[in-house]
Design a protein around this motif. Structure first.
Motif, PDB file in Angstrom:
ATOM      1  N   GLN A 106     -10.941   9.317   3.512  1.00 37.54           N
ATOM      2  CA  GLN A 106     -12.317   8.847   3.035  1.00 37.54           C
ATOM      3  C   GLN A 106     -13.279   8.330   4.138  1.00 37.54           C
ATOM      4  O   GLN A 106     -14.203   8.438   4.507  1.00 37.54           O
ATOM      5  CB  GLN A 106     -12.240   8.053   2.073  1.00 37.54           C
ATOM      6  CG  GLN A 106     -11.937   8.578   0.550  1.00 37.54           C
ATOM      7  CD  GLN A 106     -11.666   7.438  -0.490  1.00 37.54           C
ATOM      8  OE1 GLN A 106     -11.555   6.458  -0.266  1.00 37.54           O
ATOM      9  NE2 GLN A 106     -12.042   7.875  -1.641  1.00 37.54           N
ATOM     10  N   ALA A 107     -12.396   7.553   5.135  1.00 37.92           N
ATOM     11  CA  ALA A 107     -13.098   6.976   6.162  1.00 37.92           C
ATOM     12  C   ALA A 107     -13.595   8.019   7.146  1.00 37.92           C
ATOM     13  O   ALA A 107     -14.548   8.039   7.961  1.00 37.92           O
ATOM     14  CB  ALA A 107     -12.139   6.040   6.938  1.00 37.92           C
ATOM     15  N   LEU A 126       0.879  -1.182  -0.290  1.00 34.01           N
ATOM     16  CA  LEU A 126      -0.118   0.194  -0.099  1.00 34.01           C
ATOM     17  C   LEU A 126       0.909   1.238   0.014  1.00 34.01           C
ATOM     18  O   LEU A 126       1.817   1.371   0.842  1.00 34.01           O
ATOM     19  CB  LEU A 126      -0.869   0.046   0.988  1.00 34.01           C
ATOM     20  CG  LEU A 126      -1.898   0.994   1.400  1.00 34.01           C
ATOM     21  CD1 LEU A 126      -2.896   0.996   0.294  1.00 34.01           C
ATOM     22  CD2 LEU A 126      -2.884   0.864   2.854  1.00 34.01           C
ATOM     23  N   LEU A 127       0.540   2.111  -1.145  1.00 34.66           N
ATOM     24  CA  LEU A 127       1.328   3.299  -1.001  1.00 34.66           C
ATOM     25  C   LEU A 127       0.864   4.347  -0.151  1.00 34.66           C
ATOM     26  O   LEU A 127      -0.362   4.249   0.246  1.00 34.66           O
ATOM     27  CB  LEU A 127       1.068   4.073  -2.430  1.00 34.66           C
ATOM     28  CG  LEU A 127       1.509   3.179  -3.599  1.00 34.66           C
ATOM     29  CD1 LEU A 127       1.390   3.814  -5.013  1.00 34.66           C
ATOM     30  CD2 LEU A 127       3.279   2.924  -3.518  1.00 34.66           C
ATOM     31  N   ARG A 166       0.485   7.499  -0.027  1.00 37.16           N
ATOM     32  CA  ARG A 166      -0.411   8.583  -0.467  1.00 37.16           C
ATOM     33  C   ARG A 166      -1.808   7.908  -0.648  1.00 37.16           C
ATOM     34  O   ARG A 166      -2.722   8.593   0.034  1.00 37.16           O
ATOM     35  CB  ARG A 166      -0.074   9.022  -1.998  1.00 37.16           C
ATOM     36  CG  ARG A 166      -0.924  10.010  -2.576  1.00 37.16           C
ATOM     37  CD  ARG A 166      -0.115  10.476  -3.795  1.00 37.16           C
ATOM     38  NE  ARG A 166      -1.110  11.239  -4.526  1.00 37.16           N
ATOM     39  CZ  ARG A 166      -2.122  10.405  -5.653  1.00 37.16           C
ATOM     40  NH1 ARG A 166      -1.877   9.212  -5.507  1.00 37.16           N
ATOM     41  NH2 ARG A 166      -2.936  10.833  -6.167  1.00 37.16           N
ATOM     42  N   ASP A 167      -1.840   6.719  -1.060  1.00 35.39           N
ATOM     43  CA  ASP A 167      -3.259   5.973  -1.058  1.00 35.39           C
ATOM     44  C   ASP A 167      -3.720   5.481   0.399  1.00 35.39           C
ATOM     45  O   ASP A 167      -4.907   5.813   0.448  1.00 35.39           O
ATOM     46  CB  ASP A 167      -2.982   4.722  -1.969  1.00 35.39           C
ATOM     47  CG  ASP A 167      -2.937   4.807  -3.288  1.00 35.39           C
ATOM     48  OD1 ASP A 167      -3.374   5.914  -4.054  1.00 35.39           O
ATOM     49  OD2 ASP A 167      -2.096   4.146  -4.261  1.00 35.39           O
ATOM     50  N   PHE A 179      -7.211   6.894   1.714  1.00 37.06           N
ATOM     51  CA  PHE A 179      -8.356   5.850   2.196  1.00 37.06           C
ATOM     52  C   PHE A 179      -8.598   6.356   3.504  1.00 37.06           C
ATOM     53  O   PHE A 179      -9.753   6.204   3.700  1.00 37.06           O
ATOM     54  CB  PHE A 179      -7.666   4.464   2.107  1.00 37.06           C
ATOM     55  CG  PHE A 179      -8.625   3.321   2.451  1.00 37.06           C
ATOM     56  CD1 PHE A 179      -9.508   2.861   1.401  1.00 37.06           C
ATOM     57  CD2 PHE A 179      -8.899   2.803   3.694  1.00 37.06           C
ATOM     58  CE1 PHE A 179     -10.433   1.804   1.738  1.00 37.06           C
ATOM     59  CE2 PHE A 179      -9.666   1.932   4.159  1.00 37.06           C
ATOM     60  CZ  PHE A 179     -10.266   1.362   2.938  1.00 37.06           C
TER      61      PHE A 179
END
Lengths: 243, 403
Positions: B13-14, B2-3, B5-6, B10
């Motif tokens: 968003q949560a 998992l990057l 930035r991602d 994520f």
């Protein structure tokens, strides 16, 4: 290829040991279409969880493409799941706050793939599932059939060799169910190994190989040779004679 | 893998998906950070205010107080000395002999009623010399300060503060008027321009008369203070030695005065008020700790609510470490954002205090700002470790089956 050798999965319930899987020996070749059937508590889902590396056997070994995956550490198992195994669940398991496209994108995000590549692959997946116009819809804005197609797109976005489906049509009406199963079969025809756990005899009958389970054991393992020959895949073997 | 930035996206968003929960956690953290900022700004403002007040006393200043500070108990400044021998005008005159002493100003203080025509006012009366103005660096708005006369000579002249001028004379010209102070009359020869507080007295609401006149007015021969201005900073230690030896000689061999320098006073106040600032910062930091506990509770609930999602992420190939990182990133985002909001709130609060009390320079010290952000982040991460570990250790099969 999947090869299970003397798999035992025990659970301790109170003081009692329950044998959820009891001495399972099973081989599933690449590209097979297998249905796993049996009554509740027969060990179907436990078998599926083991095949998907979500669970580990108490005893025995599991070889995936020649590699003993029971010996892998937690990180390696996660990576194997991400790259080789796709899951389709009865209840879809879509994340409500994410759009259809974002849900499909998740395995690629977890794999650390760059955004540009992800977007391209997600677009392709949406297109093949006929969901392009639903890309930015949240799960609650989609029909049951659309949700399951999003889940299938998510399961196959990393181009896994195995697709595990647990009652994939259980929450769908007949028409949507048929549509979903046809989508899965299409993927199987393209080479993916499809293993479906179901109560639905009609759905089970569509597979080229049907495994029946009772009390954690494989009770039957029958191959529809016509279909198997038609799909061009040769079946593997279990400890039960093929019919 | 998992990057970063991602992972941040994520987690963001949560957080965005549950605005009420996120808002409450942000509020808790921002109140903590804001409290640290405001309270340390108050402490630092008080310190700077006191420092500025003492700096305004003059430069290279030595103050002589009657009595030894050992006789005044716990009072660190020795401001209330007790002595059998008073400081006198002759003592002050004797100190002018040192070549490094540039100015001397004795000081006597008392309270008296001043009156002009029908107007009366109770004010502080300071008996001093013409050099007091230069030592204190005061400006005279009208007329001049006290005349240069021998310290032992009295004179019926006075200088008044601007506030007192306004209260007593109003629209009338003050210069040249005879002002009654107690039972004596003094001609007003000057009006001070300076304002503010000095040694607890309002500069603008005081009257200044020659020291000998004050002694006669109050019938007190003793001086309250002697201010000595030294030519250079380097000469201060030598002048202090000279003061002590001269006064000891004059007081029958008894060292019964306390000599303090401006630096010593400033250092003492600085120590006291710095300690006060640290203390209030510590108290405010408790609210950060409470915010941390709130974050832990909410994150535990979050993990419980998102069990299904965590199971799904694992089935899609997220490792336990990735799950742990996602939860920790949520906590870091919350803490960082809370700290940021807290900083803004704190700065707004400080601005409000400065607007309400313009004399108080309520600016938060840099260390407090940095420390509050760091403590917020560390608290957020530490208190999220437990829920994050709980999430990471979830069995995916059980997590997925939870409805």
């Amino acid at each position: 290829m999947i090869k299970l050798n003397n798999i035992q999965r025990n659970f301790l319930v109170g003081n009692q040991t329950v044998h959820a899987l009891d001495n399972i020996n099973l081989t599933i070749n690449d590209g097979e279409y297998v249905s796993v059937m049996g009554p509740s508590g027969s060990g179907k889902s436990t078998l599926l969880n083991l095949l998907g590396l979500l669970d580990s056997p108490t005893e025995g070994s599991y070889f995936l493409n020649g590699r003993n995956v029971t010996e892998l550490d937690e990180n390696e198992q996660a990576m194997t799941r991400n790259q080789n195994i796709g899951f389709v669940f009865q209840v879809f398991h879509l994340i409500p706050r994410l759009t259809a496209a974002e849900n499909i994108e998740l395995p690629l995000v977890l794999a650390g793939i760059s955004e540009s590549v992800r977007k391209e692959r997600v677009h392709h997946a949406l297109e093949s599932m006929k969901l392009l116009d639903r890309a930015h819809h949240k799960p609650q804005e989609l029909s049951g059939g659309q949700r399951q197609r999003v889940a299938i797109a998510r399961a196959t976005i990393t181009e896994p060799s195995i697709l595990l489906a647990d009652e994939p049509t259980g929450n769908l009406d007949q028409k949507s169910g048929l549509n979903v199963i046809e989508t899965l079969e299409l993927l199987n025809q393209k080479g993916i190994t499809l293993i479906v756990v179901t109560h639905d005899a009609a759905l089970g009958a569509r597979s080229t190989r049907s495994i029946g389970m009772i009390d954690g054991r494989i009770d039957s393992d029958s191959v529809d040779k016509k279909s198997a020959n038609h799909s061009g895949n040769s079946p593997g073997e279990s400890d039960v004679t093929h019919t | 893998m998992l990057l970063t930035r991602d992972a941040i996206q994520f987690s963001w968003q949560a957080l965005s998906a549950n605005t009420t929960r996120t808002f409450l956690m942000l509020l808790a953290m921002s109140i903590g950070v804001g409290s640290v900022v405001i309270l340390t700004a108050l402490g630092e403002g008080a310190r700077n205010y006191v420092t500025a007040e003492f700096s305004a006393l003059g430069t290279n200043l030595v103050i002589i107080i009657p009595g030894k500070n050992e006789t005044s108990g716990d009072n660190p400044m020795g401001l209330i000395g007790i002595t059998e021998r008073d400081l006198t005008i002759d003592d002050a005159v004797a100190l002018t002999r040192h070549p490094k002493v540039s100015r001397i100003a004795p000081l006597n203080i008392g309270g008296a009623e001043v009156a002009w025509q029908s107007r009366k006012r109770e004010v502080s009366v300071m008996g001093t010399s013409h050099e007091f103005q230069k030592i204190r660096q005061w400006e005279v708005a009208q007329g001049k300060f006290l005349p240069k006369i021998e310290l032992s000579r009295g004179s019926s002249v006075c200088v008044i503060g601007s506030e007192l001028r306004n209260e007593i004379f109003g629209a009338h010209a003050a210069l040249g008027q005879w002002l009654r102070i107690g039972d004596r009359r003094f001609r007003v020869i000057g009006v001070l321009d300076s304002e503010g507080q000095s040694m607890g007295m309002n500069v603008g609401d005081s009257v200044y008369i020659p020291v000998a006149s004050a002694q006669a007015l109050f019938n007190v021969p003793a001086l309250f203070r002697i201010f000595v201005e030294v030519k250079t900073r380097e000469a201060i230690p030598k002048v202090i030695t000279f003061i002590k030896s001269t006064l000891k000689e004059r007081h029958q061999g008894v060292e019964d005065v306390t000599v303090i320098t401006q630096d010593a006073m400033l250092a003492t106040f600085d120590r006291i008020l710095s300690a006060l600032t640290y203390a209030v910062a510590g108290i405010a930091a408790i609210s950060l700790f409470v915010a941390g506990i709130l974050i832990m509770n909410v994150m535990l609930v979050t993990v419980s609510q998102r069990t299904n999602e965590i199971g799904l992420l694992k089935s899609l190939g997220a490792s336990s470490k990735a799950i742990l990182n996602l939860i920790l990133i949520e906590a870091i985002l919350l803490s960082a954002l809370g700290a940021l909001v807290g900083l803004v709130l704190g700065q707004l609060g400080c601005w409000g205090i400065r607007s309400a009390f313009p004399d108080l320079p309520a600016y938060p010290p840099a260390w407090a700002t940095i420390a509050s952000i760091l403590v917020a982040l560390i608290t957020g991460v530490l208190f999220s470790l437990l829920p994050a570990k709980k999430a990471a250790q979830l069995n995916p099969v059980i997590a997925l089956s939870k409805r």
